[in-house]
Design a protein around this motif. Structure first.
Motif, mmCIF file in Angstrom:
data_model
loop_
_atom_site.group_PDB
_atom_site.id
_atom_site.type_symbol
_atom_site.label_atom_id
_atom_site.label_comp_id
_atom_site.label_asym_id
_atom_site.label_seq_id
_atom_site.Cartn_x
_atom_site.Cartn_y
_atom_site.Cartn_z
ATOM 1 N N GLU A 158 4.499 8.056 -7.442
ATOM 2 C CA GLU A 158 3.442 8.041 -8.447
ATOM 3 C C GLU A 158 2.651 9.347 -8.376
ATOM 4 N N HIS B 77 6.656 3.237 -1.738
ATOM 5 C CA HIS B 77 5.710 3.738 -2.738
ATOM 6 C C HIS B 77 4.962 4.942 -2.177
ATOM 7 N N LEU B 78 5.028 6.062 -2.882
ATOM 8 C CA LEU B 78 4.265 7.252 -2.544
ATOM 9 C C LEU B 78 3.298 7.561 -3.674
ATOM 10 N N LEU B 79 2.089 7.973 -3.327
ATOM 11 C CA LEU B 79 1.105 8.414 -4.309
ATOM 12 C C LEU B 79 0.749 9.865 -4.003
ATOM 13 N N LYS C 196 0.836 -1.195 0.000
ATOM 14 C CA LYS C 196 0.000 0.000 0.000
ATOM 15 C C LYS C 196 0.874 1.250 0.000
ATOM 16 N N PRO C 197 0.557 2.216 -0.860
ATOM 17 C CA PRO C 197 1.359 3.446 -0.892
ATOM 18 C C PRO C 197 0.974 4.403 0.225
ATOM 19 N N ARG D 146 9.271 4.610 -5.352
ATOM 20 C CA ARG D 146 8.398 4.944 -6.464
ATOM 21 C C ARG D 146 7.500 6.103 -6.072
#
Length: 223
Positions: free
Chosen positions: A157, A130-132, A108-109, A155
């Motif tokens: 996003e 992971h970053l959104l 999960k970001p 990452r």
């Protein structure tokens, strides 16, 4: 309806001293401290990533101790000592509660939202793999200069429409924009040293009607 009236309706009598403490201005260090407590709450299973992101935004925007304490008021054992005074409660923070970087939910970001406002992540914040970034008519700044990065590859996003994103990376880091394919009416400025380096920041996603700036920390006032 004012916060004071709501609290009186709930049966709490607000003294002049409590009201004064709640109105005291907070510093950047206090905001950062409270965000660290929110990170500890993730590690204890009290918050998920979306809740953390929302509360961190409120903490960074807080001007007074009363506003700052709102993000901690329902988290037992994680109340900022000075903010608790402002709420008339008892400080329950247990000291240097460490936040485990691995406590982010796998797969999960971390979602960073901004809508018509400015959101900043800087200092010693914990960075998951992971970053959104969801940005609408807003500005988002991600400063990784002093961040605690939990993986070799991060990452980032982007889901940005009519907004600006600034990414600041250490001199030793690498940045790749090769997977940022969905660009419309946007500008990109990349002043990094390329994709060789560690950690490596991989920027993906879409940028519509916005701007992206990638750079290293400024060395001086006029650099």
């Amino acid at each position: 309806m004012s916060d004071d009236k709501d609290e009186r309706d709930a049966g709490e009598e607000i003294t002049e001293e409590q009201r004064r403490l709640r109105g005291l201005r907070v510093s950047d260090s206090e905001r950062e401290h409270v965000v660290e407590l929110l990170k500890a709450a993730i590690g204890r299973g009290m918050l998920d990533l979306d809740e953390f992101s929302e509360r961190a935004d409120v903490a960074y925007a807080a001007r007074t101790r009363g506003e700052l304490n709102k993000v901690l008021i329902d988290l037992p054992g994680l109340v900022h000592p000075e903010a608790a005074m402002a709420s008339g409660g008892r400080a329950g923070w247990e000291g240097d509660a460490a936040f485990a970087p691995g406590s982010y939910a796998a797969g999960k970001p971390l979602v960073i939202r901004a809508h018509g406002s400015a959101v900043v992540r800087k200092g010693r914040w914990v960075v998951p793999p992971h970053l959104l970034v969801r940005n609408r008519y807003a500005d988002t700044r991600l400063d990784f200069s002093e961040a605690q990065v939990t993986s070799d590859v991060v990452r980032i996003e982007l889901d940005v429409k009519w907004g600006g994103v600034t990414i600041v990376v250490p001199d030793h880091a690498g940045v790749s924009l090769n997977e940022l394919h969905d660009l419309k009416w946007s500008s990109v400025s990349d002043k990094s040293k390329g994709d060789s380096g560690s950690p490596r920041y991989l920027v993906t996603g879409k940028l519509h009607g916005g701007s992206l700036s990638v750079r290293h920390p400024r060395k001086g006032l006029f650099s």
